[in-house]
Design a protein around this motif. Structure first.
Motif, PDB file in Angstrom:
ATOM      1  N   ASN A 116      -8.025  35.123   3.826  1.00  0.00           N
ATOM      2  CA  ASN A 116      -8.159  33.981   4.735  1.00  0.00           C
ATOM      3  C   ASN A 116      -8.239  34.476   6.163  1.00  0.00           C
ATOM      4  N   LEU A 117      -9.213  33.961   6.882  1.00  0.00           N
ATOM      5  CA  LEU A 117      -9.352  34.353   8.276  1.00  0.00           C
ATOM      6  C   LEU A 117      -8.379  33.535   9.102  1.00  0.00           C
ATOM      7  N   PRO A 118      -7.865  34.086  10.193  1.00  0.00           N
ATOM      8  CA  PRO A 118      -6.942  33.315  11.023  1.00  0.00           C
ATOM      9  C   PRO A 118      -7.627  32.032  11.515  1.00  0.00           C
ATOM     10  N   GLY A 119      -6.899  30.940  11.480  1.00  0.00           N
ATOM     11  CA  GLY A 119      -7.460  29.692  11.992  1.00  0.00           C
ATOM     12  C   GLY A 119      -8.337  28.963  10.992  1.00  0.00           C
ATOM     13  N   GLU A 120      -8.616  29.586   9.874  1.00  0.00           N
ATOM     14  CA  GLU A 120      -9.492  28.939   8.896  1.00  0.00           C
ATOM     15  C   GLU A 120      -8.739  27.791   8.225  1.00  0.00           C
ATOM     16  N   SER A 121      -9.337  26.640   8.166  1.00  0.00           N
ATOM     17  CA  SER A 121      -8.599  25.508   7.611  1.00  0.00           C
ATOM     18  C   SER A 121      -9.400  24.794   6.536  1.00  0.00           C
ATOM     19  N   MET A 122     -10.263  25.517   5.840  1.00  0.00           N
ATOM     20  CA  MET A 122     -11.073  24.858   4.827  1.00  0.00           C
ATOM     21  C   MET A 122     -10.184  24.325   3.713  1.00  0.00           C
ATOM     22  N   VAL A 123     -10.484  23.088   3.295  1.00  0.00           N
ATOM     23  CA  VAL A 123      -9.557  22.421   2.391  1.00  0.00           C
ATOM     24  C   VAL A 123      -9.441  23.080   1.024  1.00  0.00           C
ATOM     25  N   LEU A 124     -10.503  23.694   0.525  1.00  0.00           N
ATOM     26  CA  LEU A 124     -10.423  24.312  -0.806  1.00  0.00           C
ATOM     27  C   LEU A 124     -10.402  25.834  -0.708  1.00  0.00           C
ATOM     28  N   ARG A 125      -9.869  26.362   0.388  1.00  0.00           N
ATOM     29  CA  ARG A 125     -10.076  27.786   0.662  1.00  0.00           C
ATOM     30  C   ARG A 125      -9.427  28.718  -0.352  1.00  0.00           C
ATOM     31  N   ASP A 126      -8.404  28.291  -1.079  1.00  0.00           N
ATOM     32  CA  ASP A 126      -7.741  29.205  -2.008  1.00  0.00           C
ATOM     33  C   ASP A 126      -8.382  29.224  -3.392  1.00  0.00           C
ATOM     34  N   VAL A 127      -9.474  28.525  -3.540  1.00  0.00           N
ATOM     35  CA  VAL A 127     -10.023  28.320  -4.874  1.00  0.00           C
ATOM     36  C   VAL A 127     -11.266  29.175  -5.084  1.00  0.00           C
ATOM     37  N   THR A 128     -11.272  29.970  -6.145  1.00  0.00           N
ATOM     38  CA  THR A 128     -12.463  30.753  -6.490  1.00  0.00           C
ATOM     39  C   THR A 128     -13.116  30.146  -7.736  1.00  0.00           C
ATOM     40  N   VAL A 129     -14.414  29.954  -7.635  1.00  0.00           N
ATOM     41  CA  VAL A 129     -15.168  29.227  -8.665  1.00  0.00           C
ATOM     42  C   VAL A 129     -16.302  30.117  -9.164  1.00  0.00           C
ATOM     43  N   LEU A 130     -16.490  30.140 -10.474  1.00  0.00           N
ATOM     44  CA  LEU A 130     -17.635  30.841 -11.043  1.00  0.00           C
ATOM     45  C   LEU A 130     -18.611  29.791 -11.568  1.00  0.00           C
ATOM     46  N   GLU A 131     -19.833  29.817 -11.056  1.00  0.00           N
ATOM     47  CA  GLU A 131     -20.838  28.832 -11.497  1.00  0.00           C
ATOM     48  C   GLU A 131     -21.758  29.503 -12.504  1.00  0.00           C
ATOM     49  N   LEU A 132     -21.691  29.006 -13.725  1.00  0.00           N
ATOM     50  CA  LEU A 132     -22.348  29.685 -14.843  1.00  0.00           C
ATOM     51  C   LEU A 132     -23.298  28.692 -15.509  1.00  0.00           C
ATOM     52  N   GLY A 133     -24.583  28.821 -15.239  1.00  0.00           N
ATOM     53  CA  GLY A 133     -25.520  27.879 -15.839  1.00  0.00           C
ATOM     54  C   GLY A 133     -26.376  27.252 -14.768  1.00  0.00           C
ATOM     55  N   GLU A 134     -27.293  26.401 -15.207  1.00  0.00           N
ATOM     56  CA  GLU A 134     -28.304  25.882 -14.289  1.00  0.00           C
ATOM     57  C   GLU A 134     -28.322  24.364 -14.285  1.00  0.00           C
ATOM     58  N   GLY A 135     -29.181  23.812 -13.472  1.00  0.00           N
ATOM     59  CA  GLY A 135     -29.351  22.368 -13.423  1.00  0.00           C
ATOM     60  C   GLY A 135     -28.908  21.806 -12.081  1.00  0.00           C
ATOM     61  N   VAL A 136     -29.528  20.683 -11.691  1.00  0.00           N
ATOM     62  CA  VAL A 136     -29.260  20.083 -10.388  1.00  0.00           C
ATOM     63  C   VAL A 136     -27.820  19.572 -10.301  1.00  0.00           C
ATOM     64  N   GLY A 137     -27.321  18.938 -11.380  1.00  0.00           N
ATOM     65  CA  GLY A 137     -25.972  18.370 -11.335  1.00  0.00           C
ATOM     66  C   GLY A 137     -24.920  19.454 -11.143  1.00  0.00           C
ATOM     67  N   LEU A 138     -25.036  20.510 -11.919  1.00  0.00           N
ATOM     68  CA  LEU A 138     -24.064  21.603 -11.832  1.00  0.00           C
ATOM     69  C   LEU A 138     -24.138  22.277 -10.465  1.00  0.00           C
ATOM     70  N   GLY A 139     -25.367  22.544 -10.023  1.00  0.00           N
ATOM     71  CA  GLY A 139     -25.550  23.213  -8.741  1.00  0.00           C
ATOM     72  C   GLY A 139     -25.025  22.371  -7.591  1.00  0.00           C
ATOM     73  N   TYR A 140     -25.209  21.049  -7.679  1.00  0.00           N
ATOM     74  CA  TYR A 140     -24.746  20.174  -6.603  1.00  0.00           C
ATOM     75  C   TYR A 140     -23.212  20.114  -6.580  1.00  0.00           C
ATOM     76  N   CYS A 141     -22.611  20.117  -7.757  1.00  0.00           N
ATOM     77  CA  CYS A 141     -21.148  20.174  -7.841  1.00  0.00           C
ATOM     78  C   CYS A 141     -20.658  21.424  -7.121  1.00  0.00           C
ATOM     79  N   GLY A 142     -21.269  22.565  -7.415  1.00  0.00           N
ATOM     80  CA  GLY A 142     -20.886  23.813  -6.770  1.00  0.00           C
ATOM     81  C   GLY A 142     -21.112  23.761  -5.263  1.00  0.00           C
ATOM     82  N   ARG A 143     -22.219  23.112  -4.863  1.00  0.00           N
ATOM     83  CA  ARG A 143     -22.513  22.996  -3.428  1.00  0.00           C
ATOM     84  C   ARG A 143     -21.399  22.240  -2.696  1.00  0.00           C
ATOM     85  N   LEU A 144     -20.920  21.159  -3.312  1.00  0.00           N
ATOM     86  CA  LEU A 144     -19.873  20.369  -2.658  1.00  0.00           C
ATOM     87  C   LEU A 144     -18.571  21.174  -2.560  1.00  0.00           C
TER      88      LEU A 144
END
Lengths: 406, 392
Positions: free
Chosen positions: A8-36
């Protein structure tokens, strides 16, 4: 902190910053979920096929119409703020590598077809052994269960099943699909919501979850009033062109230079009569089921509209508290003064596509701004993820790469 | 005891109509205590709007049928916030609540004395979420919005329609999409609060939420310099990609061949009639260019069958196809029934009320049964006595 979590960088306040996500697979719905999730600060690592990469890299639109796997508009939009690694999960060595990654992440976004996931040995139960609190969100056209789970589907097929297709369009013509990939975007938002809610459940119960999102349901459950009417045994709603509901106006009509979406306000037709200086619109004879007089009412409203540009008509109506708006083209949406004032569209530079502008977040959290990093190049983060974070040697990575695993 | 995602979260809910109610309904499904605040002078309009079935205004105690679905899982209290005694009550509830939400038009929360700056004085870590048509800033802040107007303003109205006809009204639920957006961010803000102890203000623009669903249209414009255009059911790259008439009255089937392999499978399923071998249908680009001709041939075939006969035949061959469902078909459908999309609750209005469950499922947690939508002020006594500790 596990090796895959970033510092974590100092001052960083991203709400989901502690979460690591692996996006496995394709499609607009899945990709958009990952984008959010990535936009609100999660560290989303997209797994792409070695060589070709994600299918969205080949969809376009491409700058000046020239296809290139690094400049497809759909890919650039869906993958902002993500990292890209390559990994062939269909090969045994690729699966072994995946098994080394899973203990270090919190969430898998999964877009594999239901049958294929099991045959690859990537079921939730198998992956959970590696990470007991794992959350896995699976997005499939019809979900993971039920008689249609293995059906083929595209956006228009999902529209057909949702009930919206039947309701959109002219009564005497074929049903009409809404533009673009809206069902898949809706499914993406819902998948993101379900995923974040599972983080809360994990914190309460200590357990992970397998989340089953059906794109078809995502659209169908919102078909509110017409479905409710049917469930209560009422008449089945029909297509009515641009005219909706019982009250009026609720339609699209031309102004002098384009179209206006008209909608009644709290004062109904009387308020519109006053706005337009057309007392005949206030006649009590329209009060019973105003929609059934739509054609006569349109004739009374058209002269006022046609003496004005769409922007003039809307400004006057809104000043009178009547919710008319302009029908805007995408170019007009981008130039719109409201969107400019709120800096809704964001731009970032991309080495192949140049300066790319896209919608940001519809939600502002002043404390936690939306991140705005360009989409990754294919395999751009292989070294960072495999070597710096997972601890492979550069030589091991080179061998895996030569073997087509990475 | 079953534990829920938001089992310890209390929400003071100033939302109304469908968009806001749907949002807090989902919070209720997740286990939050949702306190719906109403004014007798300004009841939720879904309480008394004409019911689509009878055409008569609904009984305000119970609301329209849609009201009963989107207000399940809540308790309801009456507070006249413009009266100082009730305003103080509202602040006292906020002091023991986690979240305040509203979907009034821009600036309205501030006029009621409930803006973030005010309420954080009584609850420093409160999260306030305001969902408005155009956001809490900018020249259109005070503009009004309704669901159909959001489609027009975000670009989707201009893009949806028959190719040669004027733009169409978008029917997809922006209410639904915006409720989901709001929730993603609210949950993220709750997580942020858990970590830092800080609350925040969340500003959601429903017009921007709509524009997110048209995201690739903007890239298309920027990449090529030309606007995407209304194209009915057609796709730029693949054909067939259309909705075809079937046997029966207003019966339709969608068919898509999204690869050359699927096109060949479609031709096989049709028994390879001579027209499928025409040179002008040889590849996708040619089929798109000769779409009108292609559609006429396909429609001639589809008219001889029911939508389900075609769907079964084509899905077995690996081709995307699905009947166009009416609202009645959606709920008779075995897939949605199998997945339990509708839950029936016993309702105080008499009979049962169908409630739509959230459109996702956890493999290892069942949704708790829905509680029926509340009547006006049904939980006033609970509020006064239990929550605020007032005497009789």
């Amino acid at each position: 902190m596990s090796p895959l979590q970033r510092e974590n960088l100092p001052g960083e306040s991203m709400v989901l910053r502690d979460v690591t996500v692996l996006e496995l697979g394709e499609g607009v719905g899945l990709g958009y979920c990952g984008r959010l999730l990535a936009g609100y600060g999660a560290d989303v690592i997209k797994v792409e096929r070695p060589g070709a990469g994600d299918g969205a890299r080949y969809v376009g639109p491409f700058p000046k119409g020239v296809p290139h796997s690094e400049s497809s508009g759909l890919f650039l939009y869906l993958n902002t703020n993500k990292k890209s690694i390559t990994l062939d999960v269909e090969k045994a060595d690729g699966q072994h590598l995946l098994e080394r990654i899973v203990p270090h992440i919190e969430i898998i976004l999964d877009g594999l077809p239901p049958g294929k996931r099991a045959s690859l040995g990537l079921s939730y139960e198998q992956l959970k052994v590696l990470k007991p609190s794992l959350i896995m969100t699976s997005v499939a056209p019809f979900g993971q269960t039920g008689p249609y789970k293995d059906f083929q589907a595209t956006e228009i097929v999902i529209w057909a099943l949702s009930g919206y297709h039947h309701l959109t369009g002219d009564p005497d013509r074929e049903p009409l699909k809404g533009w673009g990939n809206q069902a898949h975007y809706q499914a993406g938002v819902q998948a993101a919501l379900a995923t974040v809610s599972a983080l809360f459940l994990r914190d309460v119960t200590g357990e992970g979850q397998w989340i089953d999102v059906s794109v078809a349901e995502s659209l169908a459950v919102h078909n509110g009033s017409s479905l409710q009417s049917t469930l209560y045994g009422g008449a089945v709603a029909k297509r009515r062109g641009n005219k909706g509901g019982d009250n009026y106006p609720n339609t699209i009509l031309p102004a002098s230079d384009g179209h206006v979406q008209l909608h009644f306000g709290a004062g109904g037709l009387r308020q519109v009569a006053e706005l337009m200086g057309e007392p005949r619109l206030a006649d009590p004879k329209w009060d019973d089921h105003p929609i059934s007089h739509a054609d006569e009412l349109d004739q009374l409203m058209l002269p006022w509209l046609q003496r004005r540009t769409k922007f003039q008509a809307v400004a006057e109506a809104q000043a009178a508290h009547i919710p008319f708006v302009e029908v805007l083209s995408p170019a007009e949406v981008m130039q719109d003064e409201q969107n400019q004032a709120r800096s809704y569209f964001l731009a970032s530079d991309h080495p192949y596509a140049g300066r790319v502008t896209y919608p940001g977040s519809p939600v502002r959290l002043p404390a936690c701004p939306w991140e705005n990093a360009r989409a990754p190049l294919l395999g751009e983060h292989n070294r960072e993820v495999y070597v710096d974070r997972l601890g492979l040697s550069p030589r091991e990575l080179a061998i895996l790469s030569a073997e087509g695993i990475v | 005891m079953v534990m829920h995602e938001l089992g310890r979260v209390r929400v003071l809910d100033f939302t109304w109509a469908v968009a806001g109610a749907l949002f807090t309904n989902l919070l209720g499904w997740m286990g939050a205590q949702v306190i719906k605040v109403e004014s007798r002078n300004h009841l939720d309009r879904q309480r008394h709007q004409p019911d689509p079935i009878s055409g008569r205004p609904a009984d305000p105690r119970f609301g329209t049928h849609l009201f009963r679905s989107v207000n399940a899982n809540k308790i309801a209290v009456v507070l006249e916030v413009d009266n100082s005694e009730d305003y103080q009550r509202a602040l006292r509830i906020i002091s023991v609540s986690d979240v305040v939400v509203a979907n009034m038009k821009g600036g309205a929360l501030a006029r009621l004395g409930l803006c973030y700056e005010k309420v954080r004085k009584v609850r420093p870590d409160v999260i306030v979420l305001s969902s408005t048509g155009f956001g809490e800033s900018g020249p259109w802040r005070d503009y009004r919005a309704e669901a159909p107007t959001l489609g027009a303003i975000c670009g989707l109205g201009d893009l949806t329609g028959y190719p040669e006809a004027p733009p169409g009204t978008m029917l997809t639920s922006f209410d639904g999409a915006n409720a989901m957006y709001a929730l993603v961010v609210l949950l993220a803000a709750l997580a942020h609060r858990a970590r830092t102890g800080e609350g925040c203000f969340i500003d959601l623009s429903q017009a921007e939420g709509g524009a997110c669903l048209a995201g690739d249209s903007f890239l298309s414009f920027l990449a090529t310099g030309t606007q995407p255009h209304r194209s009915g059911n057609a796709d730029d790259v693949w054909a067939p990609h259309e909705c075809y008439p079937c046997r029966g009255d207003d019966q339709w089937v969608t068919i898509v061949a999204q690869s050359e392999e699927e096109w060949r499978a479609l031709c096989e399923a049709l028994g390879r009639p001579p027209w499928t071998q025409k040179a002008c249908f040889e590849n996708a680009a040619l089929r798109v260019a000769h779409k009108r001709q292609l559609d006429a041939f396909v429609a001639k075939w589809t008219r001889q069958h029911t939508a389900w006969e075609i769907t079964e035949m084509l899905q077995a061959a690996g081709v995307s196809a699905m009947p166009v469902f009416s609202a009645a078909d959606v709920f008779a459908d075995e897939q949605l029934t199998h997945r339990g999309v509708v839950e029936w609750t016993v309702h105080p209005a008499g009979g049962v009320a169908p409630v739509m469950r959230p459109p996702w499922m956890f493999a290892r947690k069942k949704w708790k049964p829905a509680t029926p939508s509340p009547t006006i002020g049904e939980h006033d006594a609970f509020l006064r006595h239990q929550l605020l500790g007032e005497g009789d």
